[in-house]
Design an enzyme around this catalytic site. Structure first.
Site, mmCIF file in Angstrom:
data_model
loop_
_atom_site.group_PDB
_atom_site.id
_atom_site.type_symbol
_atom_site.label_atom_id
_atom_site.label_comp_id
_atom_site.label_asym_id
_atom_site.label_seq_id
_atom_site.Cartn_x
_atom_site.Cartn_y
_atom_site.Cartn_z
ATOM 1 N N ILE A 65 46.586 43.215 22.756
ATOM 2 C CA ILE A 65 46.444 42.155 21.754
ATOM 3 C C ILE A 65 47.822 41.585 21.427
ATOM 4 C CG2 ILE A 65 45.785 41.701 19.345
ATOM 5 C CD1 ILE A 65 43.509 43.744 19.804
ATOM 6 N N HIS A 75 37.909 35.046 28.918
ATOM 7 C CA HIS A 75 37.138 36.206 28.452
ATOM 8 C C HIS A 75 35.786 36.246 29.175
ATOM 9 C CE1 HIS A 75 36.098 39.447 25.762
ATOM 10 N NE2 HIS A 75 34.909 38.885 25.646
HETATM 11 C C1 GAR Z 1 38.819 39.056 33.906
HETATM 12 O O1 GAR Z 1 37.478 39.151 34.243
HETATM 13 C C2 GAR Z 1 38.984 38.639 32.462
HETATM 14 O O2 GAR Z 1 37.932 37.876 31.983
HETATM 15 C C3 GAR Z 1 39.013 39.975 31.762
HETATM 16 O O3 GAR Z 1 39.750 40.800 32.610
HETATM 17 C C4 GAR Z 1 39.481 40.437 33.959
HETATM 18 C C5 GAR Z 1 40.775 40.451 34.731
HETATM 19 O O4 GAR Z 1 40.527 40.328 36.098
HETATM 20 N N1 GAR Z 1 39.643 39.832 30.471
HETATM 21 C C6 GAR Z 1 39.242 40.475 29.383
HETATM 22 O O5 GAR Z 1 38.326 41.275 29.391
HETATM 23 C C7 GAR Z 1 40.027 40.144 28.129
HETATM 24 N N2 GAR Z 1 39.327 40.523 26.971
HETATM 25 P P1 GAR Z 1 41.712 39.970 37.102
HETATM 26 O O6 GAR Z 1 42.886 40.865 36.769
HETATM 27 O O7 GAR Z 1 41.144 40.270 38.473
HETATM 28 O O8 GAR Z 1 42.046 38.510 36.928
#
Ligand code: GAR
Length: 187
Positions: free
Chosen positions: A90, A107
């Site tokens: 955060i 998100h």
């Molecule tokens: C994504 O799906 C994003 O939406 C999520 O983390 C993943 C990262 O994937 N974010 C959250 O949950 C934030 N609250 P990545 O590292 O393969 O882009």
């Protein structure tokens, strides 16, 4: 077109980062990725930065003053947009106010539904009919700033957490870039 110097914050796999790097190669795409910040030294996403010769600041968020260190780098690299792409920490109110420029986040749910962690598990438990992803402006409250874009799909009976994650992330790759184009359309 003068591209906005952008910093992408990651913590893990970095698949959104990968898509943003690819899209930013298009001369009409409004941003240039000038810096990556990662708070996990083992994150796979760091490799995407390395492969593309993008400077990457690996930061230990257990250390005092880590946000000041990030702020200094943002200044050094003249960053005017931050994209949180799976950054699992955060951001403090002080950081947001000191930085003073635009921060956006992706998100994996249709906000304001399912803020926070373990979204897919909760979505299934709640027997939602639809889900998707949201790109939104970041403010001091968790997953609560104004939405820029949402993309959604209907959940099938047989969808499990893994399938939902896959479907959601495939939408995220499009949504993130569309949100960035939307922000800078009139600039
Ligand atoms: C994504 O799906 C994003 O939406 C999520 O983390 C993943 C990262 O994937 N974010 C959250 O949950 C934030 N609250 P990545 O590292 O393969 O882009």
């Amino acid at each position: 077109m003068v591209k906005k110097r952008t910093c992408i914050f990651i913590s893990g796999y970095g698949s959104n980062l990968k898509y943003l790097i690819n899209n930013s190669r298009n001369q009409n795409f409004p941003i240039k990725i000038s810096l990556v910040v990662c708070n996990n030294k083992n994150a796979k996403g760091i490799l995407h930065a390395k492969k593309n010769s993008i400077p990457c600041l690996i930061i230990n968020t257990n250390k005092r003053n880590f946000e000041n260190k990030i702020l200094n780098e943002l200044k050094r690299y003249k960053i005017s947009l931050i994209c949180l792409a799976g950054y699992m920490k955060i951001i403090s109110k002080k950081f947001i106010n000191t930085y003073g420029k635009t921060i956006i986040n992706i998100h994996p749910s249709l906000l304001p539904k399912f803020k926070g962690l373990n979204t897919f598990k909760r979505i299934l438990k709640n027997k939602e009919k639809k889900t998707g992803c949201t790109v939104h402006f970041v403010n001091e409250k968790l997953d609560a700033g104004t939405n820029i874009i949402q993309k959604s799909f209907f959940i099938n009976k047989n969808d499990n957490e893994k399938i939902l994650k896959n479907k959601t992330q495939n939408l995220e790759y499009k949504a993130f870039s569309e949100a960035i184009i939307k922000i800078f359309r009139y600039n």
